[in-house]
Design an enzyme around this catalytic site. Sequence first.
Site, PDB file in Angstrom:
ATOM      1  N   ASN A 231     -14.855 -56.917  25.130  1.00  0.00           N
ATOM      2  CA  ASN A 231     -13.694 -57.761  24.843  1.00  0.00           C
ATOM      3  C   ASN A 231     -13.848 -58.391  23.462  1.00  0.00           C
ATOM      4  OD1 ASN A 231     -11.309 -59.662  25.657  1.00  0.00           O
ATOM      5  ND2 ASN A 231     -12.922 -61.017  24.939  1.00  0.00           N
ATOM      6  N   GLU A 232     -13.013 -57.982  22.519  1.00  0.00           N
ATOM      7  CA  GLU A 232     -12.840 -58.609  21.201  1.00  0.00           C
ATOM      8  C   GLU A 232     -14.070 -58.559  20.307  1.00  0.00           C
ATOM      9  OE1 GLU A 232     -11.057 -62.482  21.637  1.00  0.00           O
ATOM     10  OE2 GLU A 232      -9.156 -61.653  22.367  1.00  0.00           O
ATOM     11  N   ASP A 233     -15.041 -57.710  20.609  1.00  0.00           N
ATOM     12  CA  ASP A 233     -16.206 -57.626  19.725  1.00  0.00           C
ATOM     13  C   ASP A 233     -15.853 -56.977  18.390  1.00  0.00           C
ATOM     14  OD1 ASP A 233     -17.442 -58.762  21.847  1.00  0.00           O
ATOM     15  OD2 ASP A 233     -18.882 -57.154  22.205  1.00  0.00           O
TER      16      ASP A 233
ATOM     17  N   SER B  87     -11.598 -53.660  23.664  1.00  0.00           N
ATOM     18  CA  SER B  87     -10.253 -54.216  23.808  1.00  0.00           C
ATOM     19  C   SER B  87     -10.190 -55.479  22.959  1.00  0.00           C
ATOM     20  CB  SER B  87      -9.945 -54.547  25.265  1.00  0.00           C
ATOM     21  OG  SER B  87      -8.643 -55.069  25.399  1.00  0.00           O
TER      22      SER B  87
END
Length: 845
Positions: free
Chosen positions: A431-433, A486
């Site tokens: 998530n959002e890395d 994502s």
Amino acid sequence: MSKLQQFPLSKGWSFRDNEATSEDAWMPVPVVPSVVHQDLQANNKLKDPYIGFNELEARWVNEKSWTYKTVFQKPAAPAGSCIVLAFDGLDTFAKVKLDGNVILENDNMFLARRVDVTKALEAEGDHVLEIDFDCAFLRAKELRKQDPRHNWASFNGDPSRLSVRKAQYHWGWDWGPVLMTAGIWREVRLEVYSARVADLWTEVQLASDHQSAQVTAFVEVESVHSGSHRACFTLSLHGQEITREEIGVTENGTAKATFDVKEPSLWWPHGYGDATLYEVSVSLVKEQEELHRVSKKFGIRTAEVIQRPDKHGKSFFFRVNGVDIFCGGSCWIPADNLLPSITAERYRKWIELMVHGRQVMIRVWGGGIYEDYSFYDACDELGVLVWQDFMFGCGNYPTWPNLLESIRKESVYNVRRLRHHPSIVIWVGNNEDYQVQEQAGLTYNYEDKDPENWLKTDFPARYIYEKLLPEVVQEYSPGTFYHPGSPWGDGKTTSDPTVGDMHQWNVWHGTQEKYQIFDTLGGRFNSEFGMEAFPHMSTIDYFVENEADKYPQSHVLDFHNKADGHERRIATYLVENLRTATDLETHIYLTQVVQAETMMFGYRGWRRQWGDERHCGGALLWQLNDCWPTISWAIVDYFLRPKPAFYAVARVLNPIAVGVRREHHDWSVTHAQPPKTSKFELWVASSRQQEIQGTVELRFLSVNTGLEVRERIVHENVSIVPNGTTNLIVDGLIDHTVHSEPHVLAARIWVDGQLVARDVDWPQPFKYLDLSDRGLEVKKISESEDEQTLLISTKKPVKCLVFEEREGVRISDSAMDIVPGDDQRVTIKGLKPGDAPLKYKFLGQ
């Protein structure tokens, strides 16, 4: 030989602070699984951290280490059998000692661990099991110091969290507290067996015409002694055996059976068909004696992510059993900070709410946990698709060799554990890395395809997402689509709206755009977007104990909103759109109106875009739920009380939904001029798989009088496009010089004589409208033992009629717009005769 026996070690535990040395320091543990905060509360050593400022009083726990201890008797172990100590989850740094000897050291919360203790338990009598839980908060800081050259870029929580394989939200997030739990968070037990089924899974091949399927069941066997074990496979449907086959187990402990299924009943997401589950069972037998039996349910279905070039860029949408699915749904965070407190019943209630809200997909977010079996079982049974993140969130993770090895074991374990669930249709790396990589300016050369090079850059975590994890998914669940992150899209910037998925936060965060234009801000698949709202007053009553603190800007209410800048953002969206109020109950309601409107404007437009060559493949709002009683982006609060946005989303996701909207004019710009004309559009979105006929009506009703200001428009015998959008009016015009008074556009659609959907478009912003004296009437027209029906009518248009949410009561609809000449019915279940009627509120009341 012995049949597998299990002995749960759930009772008889005690615990103490590691720094305590006296025997008096030991405190009883009511039941395991548990975490230390629960056990401290049970011993009156800690107040409920969810109330008031108690989270601050619990901070001391975060920097402590703990020891848990139990005494048990050696179970009877027949000759030729072994005894295994099995931990389904230890949180997190745990040293396990049996009779004083270290038998296991754990550093990963997401792994199950098994230890053969046969020899250690040779002595009869009592045996002492001790587990030392080291402080994860302090260990993380030590690990970070050991690698000062790594760039520890991150959002949310202390950056040192990136070094530890523990639920990342425990370090605090912008919707949750800092509660560093420790403990035996999943089941611990003793197992006695001579042989066991270590794994059972299926691979399904569905014929393109769906008339047949081939199901191959695989089993892995662990045994104390090699021998002539046989695996008896059974395939069942609805409890009825279809077929069976007996296979010899190979020397390396494997067996498989293949079944041909004629005219299979397929697994479908809800709204598209039945979520049919088959069951495969295997009985492990030796010399006619059953040693172990395992069963798993699975679905016969295909699931794909379709990415193909088109006029908008490159598509990103899901196809199940050959049918394109618009994935309207929500993101999911852990439902509690104290994870063992979540029961299977509570999980199921959450997924039932998803179905009630017509949401078809849930995204398990990467900063939490790989969820409990009961979560996925509920999704399987109720037909909810699962987007499954791996547990990496908002950071640049280090890639030390021992950490990579732990991550590999974690991913293998969880993919194997969950691969039989038909609800899981995608695995996602993080998530959002990649957003962290962009914002921190870390190295990312998409054209460099050498994984060894990635490890040498300042963004080594790419190795995890683009090599390690996809290899694991390919090996252990080859039929499931893998997506590196994502948001992510072919290595382009994560905000690129033409490819992959995107997190659209320019409403609320970022540029803080007007929510009325939300539909213009989306991409190919909108996997995060949101708007905050207060929970209902009953939830606030739980965590705000002092009546003097019950005002919108109180210290305790601010403390229970962890979002940075929430005061300014809530105030901005309120003052731009509504007449503000200072009393708490009205303030709560107004924030909920803003959230409901924001979600409606986003979902409504993006679902319409589905019909334009799958321009938008889905929308997953942030977020469905809360992990504690709080003020957040959740559309259902911690106590499962839906906010108005829940109902607004449900209406937009109706199988047949009518939509109407007028051109948005921004009054907040310098020297704004009243428009002389406004365009409007009218359309129908349908998820039905066949073309249907319908009648669509559009009325123009004065806000001030409730009368029609111009002739209504009626489209009869309209052919509604299957699984797409039918545009009825794209160039409608409102002439404000002729129709100057504010009026709503009220649309309805009938199919087969039944009114199936409505939509009402209002002049914006609401603060300019006089919404007093509506002439609203709410009348009870029928009542039974646990159900009531209300009839709602009005003389003038009503905005956002919201009913009270009460424990054990379910409302068929709420947050409704009511217009004259269109009475609506609401069914209330769980309200008994004699109960006080539900209160309600509407805008301008």
